[in-house]
Motif scaffolding. Structure first.
Motif, mmCIF file in Angstrom:
data_model
loop_
_atom_site.group_PDB
_atom_site.id
_atom_site.type_symbol
_atom_site.label_atom_id
_atom_site.label_comp_id
_atom_site.label_asym_id
_atom_site.label_seq_id
_atom_site.Cartn_x
_atom_site.Cartn_y
_atom_site.Cartn_z
ATOM 1 N N LEU A 1 41.782 11.075 48.024
ATOM 2 C CA LEU A 1 42.392 10.194 49.024
ATOM 3 C C LEU A 1 43.671 10.811 49.593
ATOM 4 N N ILE A 2 44.447 11.452 48.736
ATOM 5 C CA ILE A 2 45.700 12.065 49.187
ATOM 6 C C ILE A 2 45.428 13.222 50.137
ATOM 7 N N VAL A 3 44.461 14.063 49.793
ATOM 8 C CA VAL A 3 44.135 15.202 50.655
ATOM 9 C C VAL A 3 43.565 14.721 51.987
ATOM 10 N N THR A 4 42.871 13.585 51.959
ATOM 11 C CA THR A 4 42.362 13.010 53.208
ATOM 12 C C THR A 4 43.511 12.540 54.091
ATOM 13 N N LYS A 5 44.493 11.874 53.494
ATOM 14 C CA LYS A 5 45.621 11.340 54.270
ATOM 15 C C LYS A 5 46.575 12.442 54.709
ATOM 16 N N HIS A 6 46.991 13.280 53.773
ATOM 17 C CA HIS A 6 47.983 14.320 54.076
ATOM 18 C C HIS A 6 47.252 15.611 54.438
ATOM 19 N N GLU A 7 47.056 15.798 55.729
ATOM 20 C CA GLU A 7 46.236 16.903 56.213
ATOM 21 C C GLU A 7 46.863 18.266 55.951
ATOM 22 N N SER A 8 48.172 18.292 55.669
ATOM 23 C CA SER A 8 48.819 19.565 55.332
ATOM 24 C C SER A 8 48.178 20.193 54.103
ATOM 25 N N LEU A 9 47.657 19.358 53.206
ATOM 26 C CA LEU A 9 47.072 19.858 51.965
ATOM 27 C C LEU A 9 45.671 20.419 52.171
ATOM 28 N N ARG A 10 45.194 20.414 53.399
ATOM 29 C CA ARG A 10 43.920 21.067 53.743
ATOM 30 C C ARG A 10 44.055 21.764 55.102
ATOM 31 N N THR A 11 45.147 22.496 55.232
ATOM 32 C CA THR A 11 45.441 23.200 56.478
ATOM 33 C C THR A 11 45.469 24.706 56.237
ATOM 34 N N LEU B 1 52.123 10.371 62.433
ATOM 35 C CA LEU B 1 52.719 11.657 62.784
ATOM 36 C C LEU B 1 52.319 12.683 61.734
ATOM 37 N N ARG B 2 51.770 13.802 62.178
ATOM 38 C CA ARG B 2 51.311 14.848 61.267
ATOM 39 C C ARG B 2 52.284 16.028 61.289
ATOM 40 N N TYR B 3 52.176 16.859 60.273
ATOM 41 C CA TYR B 3 52.985 18.076 60.257
ATOM 42 C C TYR B 3 52.629 18.952 61.454
ATOM 43 N N LEU B 4 51.381 18.902 61.848
ATOM 44 C CA LEU B 4 50.918 19.647 63.012
ATOM 45 C C LEU B 4 51.675 19.214 64.268
ATOM 46 N N ASP B 5 51.874 17.897 64.421
ATOM 47 C CA ASP B 5 52.611 17.371 65.576
ATOM 48 C C ASP B 5 54.066 17.827 65.540
ATOM 49 N N TYR B 6 54.662 17.766 64.355
ATOM 50 C CA TYR B 6 56.050 18.208 64.204
ATOM 51 C C TYR B 6 56.209 19.663 64.644
ATOM 52 N N ALA B 7 55.263 20.515 64.251
ATOM 53 C CA ALA B 7 55.350 21.933 64.599
ATOM 54 C C ALA B 7 55.309 22.143 66.107
ATOM 55 N N VAL B 8 54.520 21.321 66.800
ATOM 56 C CA VAL B 8 54.429 21.422 68.262
ATOM 57 C C VAL B 8 55.714 20.915 68.910
ATOM 58 N N ILE B 9 56.224 19.784 68.427
ATOM 59 C CA ILE B 9 57.416 19.171 69.026
ATOM 60 C C ILE B 9 58.634 20.068 68.862
ATOM 61 N N GLU B 10 58.798 20.683 67.690
ATOM 62 C CA GLU B 10 59.995 21.497 67.474
ATOM 63 C C GLU B 10 60.001 22.740 68.362
ATOM 64 N N LYS C 1 60.306 11.949 57.112
ATOM 65 C CA LYS C 1 60.508 11.776 55.672
ATOM 66 C C LYS C 1 59.263 11.325 54.924
ATOM 67 N N SER C 2 58.198 10.999 55.635
ATOM 68 C CA SER C 2 56.955 10.600 54.970
ATOM 69 C C SER C 2 55.864 11.650 55.130
ATOM 70 N N ILE C 3 56.236 12.834 55.629
ATOM 71 C CA ILE C 3 55.253 13.888 55.893
ATOM 72 C C ILE C 3 55.335 14.960 54.817
ATOM 73 N N ILE C 4 54.193 15.326 54.268
ATOM 74 C CA ILE C 4 54.124 16.472 53.365
ATOM 75 C C ILE C 4 54.042 17.737 54.211
ATOM 76 N N GLY C 5 54.872 18.709 53.887
ATOM 77 C CA GLY C 5 54.883 19.960 54.640
ATOM 78 C C GLY C 5 56.092 20.787 54.261
ATOM 79 N N LEU C 6 56.306 21.849 54.983
ATOM 80 C CA LEU C 6 57.431 22.749 54.730
ATOM 81 C C LEU C 6 58.517 22.485 55.766
ATOM 82 N N PHE C 7 59.641 21.948 55.308
ATOM 83 C CA PHE C 7 60.783 21.665 56.176
ATOM 84 C C PHE C 7 61.991 22.403 55.612
ATOM 85 N N GLU C 8 62.027 23.687 55.806
ATOM 86 C CA GLU C 8 63.113 24.494 55.260
ATOM 87 C C GLU C 8 63.651 25.435 56.324
ATOM 88 N N ASN C 9 64.877 25.843 56.114
ATOM 89 C CA ASN C 9 65.475 26.839 56.993
ATOM 90 C C ASN C 9 66.549 27.570 56.201
#
Length: 499
Positions: A180-190, A311-320, A427-435
């Protein structure tokens, strides 16, 4: 070039034979630029309230029109900070405040991040460019680690758990919850792959229809001795073959049973559970999101997921990629002005790395704790002076570097921003948010520790404020530098807070 013009009231009118003519201003639509950069200050007492004005003329050989417009706006804001009575303007005390405090970043540019709308990108289905954080991670992997030289891959993120005494866990329910988690958080299957045709790192969500098997690794093994368990843990941490970025296999669950695999499919208190993630799609702050959803999915066998609006990590990557970053760009140009970025700190090295020599990744570490009394006094000093522990730690580090380098006063190091979720929507998205950003401390040897601390508070606060500006762009602002030495010395503050 600078020119000062005063228009006298005595020469502004013309009169002959009973007829009077009044002088009017004449503005040319196309200026002739005698100089590359010329400012004309005009004082005209004939205008209402003795209006003053500036006129900026720049050579079109060197400046675009939009650039000249922006420079003019910054000049106007500079004057406002010095003389405006408007309470909304950040006013400068002309008697006591250093001129370095005058800010050329426009008010709307300081708010550029707040104006960005983070929402689902309907035109993005399953593929987008990698985020700046992902690109930086993969770039560092290519530069710093060479397979036949480096021995320490650093992108496995294992988290190890065991059950409390007399507790049990259903393997079947756990596996379903993870699904269920991998289905919801698409970053874990990207997947993350480099496309040579456009020279770009791309990420793509792997759909269940594209892969008949599960989209994460779920394995079971056994151990009898502590040596066997330690070997398994070591493999989870350091084996670079556990993940496959090209296939989107970036998450794995490893169940380690004591002596034998359970026949009733239950984990006991002597068994071990390892959740392991590839760092390109997961950071430390993602763990809290993962554990929260894992608890809910295991307990209720369901996990709310609005797949079309989240909002997906994919969307964040496009917006930034599209975010306005003018204010941040100006801040970093100013912060690193005249900084010798290619000169390393004069640390007491035993040997020196050649310019073409790769980093092996091997290191030597020591650790010590402050002890009860010193820890208490440290915390007391921070709280009684209304200072954050982070700022106090940074100030101590700069004092230490100042002494260790025999009095080097311009200290530039790298600061790891491990949770760069600068907006609530992230804050609810699984992904890499580092700099990684520079932290430059220009200290005065005659300062007392409190003066240094105030300076460190200011530079740290501002650096974190503009930490959304990607490291790649900071480096691109200094194209003449081939080796950025500040990246070789780092500082990281970790705080474990009670949830």
């Amino acid at each position: 070039m600078y020119d000062f013009i005063t228009i006298s009231s005595q020469t502004s009118e013309l009169s002959f034979d009973g007829t009077s003519l009044k002088q009017v201003s004449f503005k040319q639509s196309s200026q002739v630029a005698k100089f590359d950069f010329m400012l004309t200050f005009i004082y005209n007492p004939l205008l209402e309230n003795n209006r003053l004005s500036f006129h900026l003329t720049c050579s079109r050989d060197l400046f675009e029109e939009i650039t000249v417009t922006n420079i003019g706006r910054r000049l106007e804001y500079c004057i406002q900070q010095l003389f405006s009575s408007n309470q909304t303007i950040n006013q400068i005390d002309t008697c006591f405040t250093s001129i370095s405090k005058i800010n050329l970043i426009l008010p709307e540019e300081t708010q550029e991040l707040e104006d960005v709308i983070f929402c689902r990108q309907s035109h993005i289905i399953s593929e987008a460019p990698a985020s700046f954080s992902q690109a930086l991670l993969c770039h560092n992997e290519c530069i710093d680690f060479v397979p036949h030289i480096s021995q320490v891959p650093i992108y496995n993120m294992p988290f190890v758990y065991h059950l409390h005494h007399h507790h049990a866990l259903s393997v079947k329910h756990l596996r379903h919850a993870l699904q269920l988690i991998v289905t919801k958080h698409e970053s874990l299957r990207t997947s993350l792959t480099f496309h040579t045709e456009n020279n770009q790192l791309m990420q793509q969500i792997i759909d269940f229809s594209q892969n008949n098997t599960t989209l994460f690794t779920f394995i079971e093994s056994t151990y009898t001795t502590h040596e066997q368990l330690n070997y398994i843990l070591h493999e989870e941490k350091y084996n670079p073959q556990l993940f496959d970025l090209a296939l989107g296999l970036v998450f794995r669950c490893h169940l380690i049973y004591y002596k034998q695999i359970s026949s009733n499919h239950l984990l006991s208190d002597q068994d071990v559970v390892i959740f392991n993630f590839h760092h390109a799609l997961f950071d430390f702050s993602s763990l809290n999101i993962f554990l929260h959803d894992l608890s809910q999915a295991y307990t209720t066998s369901q996990l709310p997921n609005n797949d079309n609006t989240n909002l997906r990590y994919l969307d964040y990557a496009v917006i930034e990629q599209q975010m306005p970053m003018t204010g941040a760009s100006m801040f970093w140009l100013d912060a690193l002005h005249n900084c010798k970025l290619d000169q390393p700190l004069s640390l007491p090295f035993d040997r020196y790395r050649l310019s073409n020599e790769h980093r092996t990744g091997r290191g030597t570490s020591i650790s010590f704790d402050f002890g009860q009394d010193l820890s208490h006094n440290f915390l007391l000093h921070a709280s009684s002076n209304n200072i954050s522990m982070e700022h106090l730690t940074f100030a101590i580090y700069f004092i230490f570097l100042f002494k260790l380098t025999n009095g080097q006063t311009d200290l530039c190091i790298s600061m790891n921003i491990n949770n760069n979720r600068y907006r609530d929507e992230l804050k609810s998205i699984i992904g890499l948010f580092e700099n990684v950003v520079p932290l430059r401390c220009q200290l005065n040897p005659h300062w007392c520790s409190h003066q240094l601390l105030e300076h460190v508070q200011e530079i740290t606060t501002n650096s974190i404020k503009y930490s959304y500006f990607p490291l790649q762009r900071i480096l691109d602002q200094h194209p003449h530098i081939s080796k950025h030495a500040f990246l070789d010395t780092s500082l990281e503050f970790i705080s474990y807070k009670n949830n």
